[in-house]
Design a protein around this motif. Structure first.
Motif, PDB file in Angstrom:
ATOM      1  N   MET A   1      62.558  23.099  48.034  1.00  0.00           N
ATOM      2  CA  MET A   1      62.151  24.421  48.327  1.00  0.00           C
ATOM      3  C   MET A   1      61.423  24.394  49.663  1.00  0.00           C
ATOM      4  N   GLY A   2      61.691  25.394  50.447  1.00  0.00           N
ATOM      5  CA  GLY A   2      61.136  25.433  51.788  1.00  0.00           C
ATOM      6  C   GLY A   2      59.901  26.307  51.868  1.00  0.00           C
ATOM      7  N   PRO A   3      59.566  26.682  53.114  1.00  0.00           N
ATOM      8  CA  PRO A   3      58.383  27.516  53.272  1.00  0.00           C
ATOM      9  C   PRO A   3      58.571  28.871  52.556  1.00  0.00           C
ATOM     10  N   VAL A   4      57.522  29.344  52.033  1.00  0.00           N
ATOM     11  CA  VAL A   4      57.533  30.580  51.247  1.00  0.00           C
ATOM     12  C   VAL A   4      56.675  31.623  51.939  1.00  0.00           C
ATOM     13  N   THR A   5      57.200  32.845  51.998  1.00  0.00           N
ATOM     14  CA  THR A   5      56.378  33.940  52.519  1.00  0.00           C
ATOM     15  C   THR A   5      56.149  34.928  51.372  1.00  0.00           C
ATOM     16  N   PRO A   6      54.919  35.261  51.162  1.00  0.00           N
ATOM     17  CA  PRO A   6      54.645  36.182  50.058  1.00  0.00           C
ATOM     18  C   PRO A   6      55.227  37.571  50.346  1.00  0.00           C
ATOM     19  N   LEU A   7      55.643  38.228  49.293  1.00  0.00           N
ATOM     20  CA  LEU A   7      56.148  39.593  49.412  1.00  0.00           C
ATOM     21  C   LEU A   7      54.990  40.529  49.734  1.00  0.00           C
ATOM     22  N   ARG A   8      55.329  41.532  50.454  1.00  0.00           N
ATOM     23  CA  ARG A   8      54.303  42.509  50.796  1.00  0.00           C
ATOM     24  C   ARG A   8      53.993  43.348  49.555  1.00  0.00           C
ATOM     25  N   ALA A   9      52.731  43.467  49.213  1.00  0.00           N
ATOM     26  CA  ALA A   9      52.320  44.236  48.030  1.00  0.00           C
ATOM     27  C   ALA A   9      52.543  45.716  48.293  1.00  0.00           C
ATOM     28  N   PRO A  10      53.220  46.409  47.360  1.00  0.00           N
ATOM     29  CA  PRO A  10      53.417  47.844  47.572  1.00  0.00           C
ATOM     30  C   PRO A  10      52.079  48.577  47.459  1.00  0.00           C
ATOM     31  N   GLU A  11      52.029  49.660  48.165  1.00  0.00           N
ATOM     32  CA  GLU A  11      50.805  50.453  48.078  1.00  0.00           C
ATOM     33  C   GLU A  11      50.696  51.025  46.670  1.00  0.00           C
ATOM     34  N   ARG A  12      49.515  50.981  46.135  1.00  0.00           N
ATOM     35  CA  ARG A  12      49.301  51.469  44.769  1.00  0.00           C
ATOM     36  C   ARG A  12      48.469  52.743  44.789  1.00  0.00           C
ATOM     37  N   VAL A  13      48.890  53.659  43.939  1.00  0.00           N
ATOM     38  CA  VAL A  13      48.157  54.904  43.794  1.00  0.00           C
ATOM     39  C   VAL A  13      47.395  54.801  42.473  1.00  0.00           C
ATOM     40  N   PRO A  14      46.077  54.989  42.503  1.00  0.00           N
ATOM     41  CA  PRO A  14      45.340  54.916  41.237  1.00  0.00           C
ATOM     42  C   PRO A  14      45.701  56.115  40.356  1.00  0.00           C
ATOM     43  N   LEU A  15      46.000  55.824  39.125  1.00  0.00           N
ATOM     44  CA  LEU A  15      46.323  56.879  38.174  1.00  0.00           C
ATOM     45  C   LEU A  15      45.043  57.471  37.591  1.00  0.00           C
ATOM     46  N   ALA A  16      45.128  58.759  37.352  1.00  0.00           N
ATOM     47  CA  ALA A  16      43.984  59.434  36.721  1.00  0.00           C
ATOM     48  C   ALA A  16      43.907  58.963  35.276  1.00  0.00           C
ATOM     49  N   PRO A  17      42.727  58.899  34.714  1.00  0.00           N
ATOM     50  CA  PRO A  17      42.629  58.487  33.305  1.00  0.00           C
ATOM     51  C   PRO A  17      43.354  59.496  32.416  1.00  0.00           C
ATOM     52  N   GLU A  18      43.755  59.011  31.265  1.00  0.00           N
ATOM     53  CA  GLU A  18      44.426  59.878  30.296  1.00  0.00           C
ATOM     54  C   GLU A  18      43.550  61.093  30.005  1.00  0.00           C
ATOM     55  N   PRO A  19      44.116  62.299  30.057  1.00  0.00           N
ATOM     56  CA  PRO A  19      43.282  63.465  29.746  1.00  0.00           C
ATOM     57  C   PRO A  19      42.908  63.466  28.267  1.00  0.00           C
ATOM     58  N   VAL A  20      41.737  63.945  28.020  1.00  0.00           N
ATOM     59  CA  VAL A  20      41.271  64.052  26.642  1.00  0.00           C
ATOM     60  C   VAL A  20      42.062  65.177  25.967  1.00  0.00           C
ATOM     61  N   PRO A  21      42.625  64.900  24.796  1.00  0.00           N
ATOM     62  CA  PRO A  21      43.383  65.975  24.136  1.00  0.00           C
ATOM     63  C   PRO A  21      42.465  67.146  23.799  1.00  0.00           C
ATOM     64  N   PRO A  22      42.985  68.360  23.905  1.00  0.00           N
ATOM     65  CA  PRO A  22      42.145  69.529  23.626  1.00  0.00           C
ATOM     66  C   PRO A  22      41.764  69.568  22.147  1.00  0.00           C
ATOM     67  N   LEU A  23      40.579  70.103  21.900  1.00  0.00           N
ATOM     68  CA  LEU A  23      40.122  70.258  20.523  1.00  0.00           C
ATOM     69  C   LEU A  23      40.794  71.488  19.912  1.00  0.00           C
ATOM     70  N   PRO A  24      41.374  71.351  18.746  1.00  0.00           N
ATOM     71  CA  PRO A  24      42.022  72.503  18.099  1.00  0.00           C
ATOM     72  C   PRO A  24      40.985  73.402  17.430  1.00  0.00           C
ATOM     73  N   LEU A  25      40.221  74.121  18.242  1.00  0.00           N
ATOM     74  CA  LEU A  25      39.131  74.934  17.705  1.00  0.00           C
ATOM     75  C   LEU A  25      39.628  76.027  16.771  1.00  0.00           C
ATOM     76  N   GLN A  26      40.735  76.675  17.160  1.00  0.00           N
ATOM     77  CA  GLN A  26      41.235  77.747  16.299  1.00  0.00           C
ATOM     78  C   GLN A  26      41.677  77.192  14.947  1.00  0.00           C
TER      79      GLN A  26
END
Length: 165
Positions: A1-26
């Protein structure tokens, strides 16, 4: 195996946290209201019933002549509910809905047909005592009496609903 070049890391977008499910007040409010309006099968009604020539009940504070006038047909029956063929849970639900609906319509006097129990095992009426227990627990009910023979006799009750609420 010869010289290795690391792959360029793709840009990452932070995901918003899971929304809290609404309370079924009715739903919660509906369930609380249903519990308040629920009717118990275990309620002991025997101490509240007048057992004169025919069975009758009246709320505390309602004059005795109201039951007598109801028995004599002073108020005309404006609506009827027939519980024949219904299981206990179906009959309880149907009775509660019927009383609420007629009360909201402003109806004063109704008849509930529970049957005489001739088709029940041992020919013992099942719905008759349950209907009495359920009606006593309904705040809309001022009084009820066993129906006259022409209105169903021992297989029905005539119910006077409160109009002042």
């Amino acid at each position: 195996m010869g010289p290795v070049t690391p792959l360029r890391a793709p840009e990452r977008v932070p995901l918003a946290p899971e929304p809290v499910p609404p309370l079924p007040l009715q739903l919660q409010l509906d369930e609380q209201r249903a519990l308040l309006e629920s009717i118990s099968d275990d309620f002991d009604v025997s101490s509240l019933l007048d057992t004169d020539e025919a069975l009758s009940y009246r709320q505390p504070g309602v004059p005795p002549d109201v039951a007598r006038r109801l028995r004599m047909g002073h108020w005309s029956i404006q609506a009827s509910l027939d519980l024949h063929g219904l299981r206990l849970d179906e009959a309880r639900e149907a009775l509660g809905a019927f009383i609420r609906h007629q009360y909201k319509r402003g109806v004063r006097c109704v008849r509930v047909i529970h049957g005489k129990g001739l088709g029940s095992p041992g020919r013992v009426p099942v719905l008759k005592t349950r209907v009495q227990r359920w009606l006593v627990q309904k705040s809309e009910v001022l009084a009820f009496v066993q129906a006259r023979a022409s209105e169903g006799g021992a297989g029905a009750v005539v119910v006077l609903l409160d109009r002042s609420r």
